[in-house]
Design a protein around this motif. Structure first.
Motif, PDB file in Angstrom:
ATOM      1  N   MET A  59      59.015 -31.948  21.670  1.00  0.00           N
ATOM      2  CA  MET A  59      58.133 -33.017  22.144  1.00  0.00           C
ATOM      3  C   MET A  59      58.824 -33.869  23.202  1.00  0.00           C
ATOM      4  SD  MET A  59      56.373 -34.076  18.516  1.00  0.00           S
ATOM      5  CE  MET A  59      55.397 -35.436  19.187  1.00  0.00           C
ATOM      6  N   ALA A  60      60.109 -34.142  23.014  1.00  0.00           N
ATOM      7  CA  ALA A  60      60.856 -34.902  24.012  1.00  0.00           C
ATOM      8  C   ALA A  60      60.932 -34.148  25.335  1.00  0.00           C
ATOM      9  CB  ALA A  60      62.265 -35.209  23.503  1.00  0.00           C
ATOM     10  N   MET A  61      61.032 -32.831  25.261  1.00  0.00           N
ATOM     11  CA  MET A  61      61.132 -32.012  26.469  1.00  0.00           C
ATOM     12  C   MET A  61      59.811 -31.905  27.216  1.00  0.00           C
ATOM     13  SD  MET A  61      64.162 -30.958  27.257  1.00  0.00           S
ATOM     14  CE  MET A  61      63.847 -29.517  28.304  1.00  0.00           C
ATOM     15  N   ALA A  62      58.713 -32.293  26.591  1.00  0.00           N
ATOM     16  CA  ALA A  62      57.412 -32.246  27.269  1.00  0.00           C
ATOM     17  C   ALA A  62      57.395 -33.122  28.516  1.00  0.00           C
ATOM     18  CB  ALA A  62      56.299 -32.691  26.312  1.00  0.00           C
ATOM     19  N   VAL A  63      58.220 -34.165  28.522  1.00  0.00           N
ATOM     20  CA  VAL A  63      58.267 -35.096  29.648  1.00  0.00           C
ATOM     21  C   VAL A  63      59.029 -34.502  30.838  1.00  0.00           C
ATOM     22  CG1 VAL A  63      58.969 -37.456  30.297  1.00  0.00           C
ATOM     23  CG2 VAL A  63      58.188 -36.993  27.985  1.00  0.00           C
ATOM     24  N   GLN A  64      59.658 -33.346  30.640  1.00  0.00           N
ATOM     25  CA  GLN A  64      60.525 -32.741  31.648  1.00  0.00           C
ATOM     26  C   GLN A  64      61.633 -33.723  32.044  1.00  0.00           C
ATOM     27  OE1 GLN A  64      57.357 -31.539  34.523  1.00  0.00           O
ATOM     28  NE2 GLN A  64      58.073 -29.464  34.173  1.00  0.00           N
ATOM     29  N   PRO A  65      62.400 -34.194  31.055  1.00  0.00           N
ATOM     30  CA  PRO A  65      63.388 -35.237  31.349  1.00  0.00           C
ATOM     31  C   PRO A  65      64.543 -34.747  32.215  1.00  0.00           C
ATOM     32  CG  PRO A  65      63.726 -34.369  29.142  1.00  0.00           C
ATOM     33  CD  PRO A  65      62.452 -33.756  29.643  1.00  0.00           C
ATOM     34  N   THR A  66      65.103 -35.678  32.944  1.00  0.00           N
ATOM     35  CA  THR A  66      66.339 -35.411  33.667  1.00  0.00           C
ATOM     36  C   THR A  66      67.515 -35.425  32.698  1.00  0.00           C
ATOM     37  OG1 THR A  66      65.447 -36.453  35.664  1.00  0.00           O
ATOM     38  CG2 THR A  66      67.850 -36.221  35.526  1.00  0.00           C
ATOM     39  N   ILE A  67      67.455 -36.383  31.737  1.00  0.00           N
ATOM     40  CA  ILE A  67      68.492 -36.519  30.716  1.00  0.00           C
ATOM     41  C   ILE A  67      67.838 -36.496  29.341  1.00  0.00           C
ATOM     42  CG2 ILE A  67      70.297 -37.999  29.750  1.00  0.00           C
ATOM     43  CD1 ILE A  67      70.685 -39.206  32.502  1.00  0.00           C
TER      44      ILE A  67
ATOM     45  N   ALA B  64      48.992 -26.725  34.288  1.00  0.00           N
ATOM     46  CA  ALA B  64      48.280 -26.027  33.214  1.00  0.00           C
ATOM     47  C   ALA B  64      47.738 -27.065  32.242  1.00  0.00           C
ATOM     48  CB  ALA B  64      49.213 -25.057  32.497  1.00  0.00           C
ATOM     49  N   PRO B  65      46.686 -26.723  31.479  1.00  0.00           N
ATOM     50  CA  PRO B  65      46.110 -27.686  30.532  1.00  0.00           C
ATOM     51  C   PRO B  65      46.977 -27.869  29.284  1.00  0.00           C
ATOM     52  CG  PRO B  65      44.926 -25.600  30.420  1.00  0.00           C
ATOM     53  CD  PRO B  65      45.889 -25.489  31.569  1.00  0.00           C
ATOM     54  N   ILE B  66      46.657 -28.917  28.536  1.00  0.00           N
ATOM     55  CA  ILE B  66      47.456 -29.326  27.378  1.00  0.00           C
ATOM     56  C   ILE B  66      47.624 -28.208  26.357  1.00  0.00           C
ATOM     57  CG2 ILE B  66      47.414 -30.829  25.347  1.00  0.00           C
ATOM     58  CD1 ILE B  66      46.170 -32.996  27.161  1.00  0.00           C
ATOM     59  N   ARG B  67      46.517 -27.563  25.950  1.00  0.00           N
ATOM     60  CA  ARG B  67      46.609 -26.532  24.914  1.00  0.00           C
ATOM     61  C   ARG B  67      47.535 -25.395  25.339  1.00  0.00           C
ATOM     62  NH1 ARG B  67      43.575 -24.601  20.566  1.00  0.00           N
ATOM     63  NH2 ARG B  67      43.447 -26.824  20.080  1.00  0.00           N
ATOM     64  N   GLU B  68      47.408 -24.962  26.561  1.00  0.00           N
ATOM     65  CA  GLU B  68      48.243 -23.862  27.050  1.00  0.00           C
ATOM     66  C   GLU B  68      49.712 -24.256  27.037  1.00  0.00           C
ATOM     67  OE1 GLU B  68      48.920 -21.348  31.197  1.00  0.00           O
ATOM     68  OE2 GLU B  68      46.928 -22.199  30.762  1.00  0.00           O
ATOM     69  N   LEU B  69      50.010 -25.472  27.448  1.00  0.00           N
ATOM     70  CA  LEU B  69      51.397 -25.936  27.463  1.00  0.00           C
ATOM     71  C   LEU B  69      51.958 -26.063  26.054  1.00  0.00           C
ATOM     72  CD1 LEU B  69      51.130 -28.685  30.235  1.00  0.00           C
ATOM     73  CD2 LEU B  69      52.171 -26.421  30.440  1.00  0.00           C
ATOM     74  N   ALA B  70      51.138 -26.547  25.124  1.00  0.00           N
ATOM     75  CA  ALA B  70      51.584 -26.671  23.735  1.00  0.00           C
ATOM     76  C   ALA B  70      51.889 -25.307  23.134  1.00  0.00           C
ATOM     77  CB  ALA B  70      50.521 -27.399  22.916  1.00  0.00           C
TER      78      ALA B  70
ATOM     79  N   MET C  97      49.567 -34.384  11.270  1.00  0.00           N
ATOM     80  CA  MET C  97      49.073 -33.432  12.262  1.00  0.00           C
ATOM     81  C   MET C  97      49.909 -32.155  12.218  1.00  0.00           C
ATOM     82  SD  MET C  97      48.536 -36.285  15.260  1.00  0.00           S
ATOM     83  CE  MET C  97      48.414 -35.108  16.606  1.00  0.00           C
ATOM     84  N   THR C  98      49.350 -31.086  12.753  1.00  0.00           N
ATOM     85  CA  THR C  98      50.062 -29.808  12.790  1.00  0.00           C
ATOM     86  C   THR C  98      51.106 -29.813  13.902  1.00  0.00           C
ATOM     87  OG1 THR C  98      48.537 -28.779  14.352  1.00  0.00           O
ATOM     88  CG2 THR C  98      47.984 -28.623  11.989  1.00  0.00           C
ATOM     89  N   ALA C  99      51.961 -28.788  13.891  1.00  0.00           N
ATOM     90  CA  ALA C  99      52.965 -28.651  14.943  1.00  0.00           C
ATOM     91  C   ALA C  99      52.289 -28.538  16.307  1.00  0.00           C
ATOM     92  CB  ALA C  99      53.834 -27.425  14.679  1.00  0.00           C
ATOM     93  N   LEU C 100      51.225 -27.753  16.398  1.00  0.00           N
ATOM     94  CA  LEU C 100      50.491 -27.617  17.652  1.00  0.00           C
ATOM     95  C   LEU C 100      49.930 -28.957  18.100  1.00  0.00           C
ATOM     96  CD1 LEU C 100      49.183 -25.847  19.885  1.00  0.00           C
ATOM     97  CD2 LEU C 100      47.205 -25.590  18.355  1.00  0.00           C
ATOM     98  N   GLU C 101      49.332 -29.697  17.181  1.00  0.00           N
ATOM     99  CA  GLU C 101      48.731 -30.987  17.533  1.00  0.00           C
ATOM    100  C   GLU C 101      49.780 -31.995  17.979  1.00  0.00           C
ATOM    101  OE1 GLU C 101      44.834 -30.767  14.543  1.00  0.00           O
ATOM    102  OE2 GLU C 101      46.737 -31.628  13.842  1.00  0.00           O
ATOM    103  N   ASN C 102      50.976 -31.954  17.375  1.00  0.00           N
ATOM    104  CA  ASN C 102      52.050 -32.834  17.814  1.00  0.00           C
ATOM    105  C   ASN C 102      52.423 -32.555  19.264  1.00  0.00           C
ATOM    106  OD1 ASN C 102      53.904 -34.663  15.758  1.00  0.00           O
ATOM    107  ND2 ASN C 102      52.572 -33.225  14.675  1.00  0.00           N
ATOM    108  N   LEU C 103      52.532 -31.288  19.607  1.00  0.00           N
ATOM    109  CA  LEU C 103      52.871 -30.936  20.984  1.00  0.00           C
ATOM    110  C   LEU C 103      51.736 -31.262  21.940  1.00  0.00           C
ATOM    111  CD1 LEU C 103      54.813 -27.671  20.238  1.00  0.00           C
ATOM    112  CD2 LEU C 103      55.712 -29.632  21.502  1.00  0.00           C
ATOM    113  N   GLU C 104      50.508 -31.073  21.502  1.00  0.00           N
ATOM    114  CA  GLU C 104      49.369 -31.468  22.337  1.00  0.00           C
ATOM    115  C   GLU C 104      49.395 -32.968  22.602  1.00  0.00           C
ATOM    116  OE1 GLU C 104      45.798 -28.285  21.535  1.00  0.00           O
ATOM    117  OE2 GLU C 104      46.115 -29.829  20.003  1.00  0.00           O
TER     118      GLU C 104
END
Length: 264
Positions: free
Chosen positions: A168-176, A130-136, A95-102
């Motif tokens: 991609m890990a930061m998409a979860v908005q992690p505390t740690i 916001a929707p997935i595409r915009e966030l990616a 998949m592309t970089a965009l698709e991975n983030l989506e």
């Protein structure tokens, strides 16, 4: 006094006769940035794997806030807000970089109470509005990956793959966020620029960071506290200028008796 977000107490881990972790006691305050150093096999990744659920300690306890996460499955720990990137980036290589983030933001949506399995591409992702595409697209820009938007990830340079894994890990908005050797496989010319950018984004989000690193210059530049591992134990724990010049660290990890300069 800063709030403690992670507390490891008396952690022990053995693999047969090999002691991978012994008497590990660490308190991590909110917003801290800890550098984990040590030679290969010293216990750094074992510590990270116990925190993130990939290994269960033989003894001891790990708490995240007020929650005992000892022995929980990695997926459960991630949902609580403890995320990681890997030494070998875990990407969807076809998949592309965009698709991975989506995909990453899509998982956040599916895991939410409002997500379900049937969602529209325009459905706002909880916590973002916001929707997935915009966030990616925003993540690509924030992590300076826009030039690689439509490229398949298996052909991306090593440093770019590392950054995408972290994004991609930061998409979860992690505390740690735990980073396992974020500069391994990255060229000497790229490593400081990549780490400066990544740490800037992560610290701006208020995320607490623990990162495993062999490059002492990177550690000195970004850590506000250093844990030095040797033979499964922590032999030094303190500010970079103290820990990196600790007698046992110079002997067993740095490999010489020269003073390690800290600061940017």
């Amino acid at each position: 006094m800063s709030e403690t977000v992670l507390h490891a107490q008396g952690l022990e881990k053995r693999f047969g006769a090999v002691v991978a972790a012994s008497e590990i006691n660490v308190e991590v305050p909110k917003g801290a940035c800890l550098g984990l150093i040590g030679t290969n096999g010293a216990g750094k990744t074992t510590f990270v794997n116990m925190i993130t659920g990939y290994l269960k300690p033989d003894e001891g306890r790990i708490t995240f806030g007020s929650v005992d996460i000892t022995g929980m499955a990695p997926r459960e720990i991630t949902r609580l807000g403890v995320c990681r990137s890997f030494q070998i980036p875990q990407l969807y290589n076809s998949m592309t970089a965009l698709e991975n983030l989506e995909a990453a933001f899509g998982i956040v949506l599916l895991n939410s109470a409002s997500g379900g399995w049937f969602v529209s591409p325009r459905t706002p992702v909880p916590g973002y509005g916001a929707p997935i595409r915009e966030l990616a697209e925003q993540a690509l820009e924030r992590f300076e990956l826009t030039a690689y938007r439509d490229k398949v990830t298996r052909v991306l340079p090593g440093g770019v793959r590392k950054v995408l894994d972290i994004a991609m890990a930061m998409a979860v908005q992690p505390t740690i966020l735990l980073l396992d050797e974020p500069t391994s496989g990255v060229s000497a010319e790229e490593k400081f620029g990549i780490m400066d950018m990544v740490m800037g984004v992560v610290r701006e989000a208020g995320t607490t960071v623990l990162f495993v690193e062999h490059d002492m210059e990177v550690v000195a530049r970004h850590a506000d506290r250093v844990l030095a591992f040797y033979d499964g134990r922590i032999i030094a724990d303190g500010k970079p200028d103290e820990a990196l010049n600790h007698e046992q660290v110079l002997k067993h990890i740095v490999g010489n008796t020269q003073h390690v300069t800290t600061g940017q």
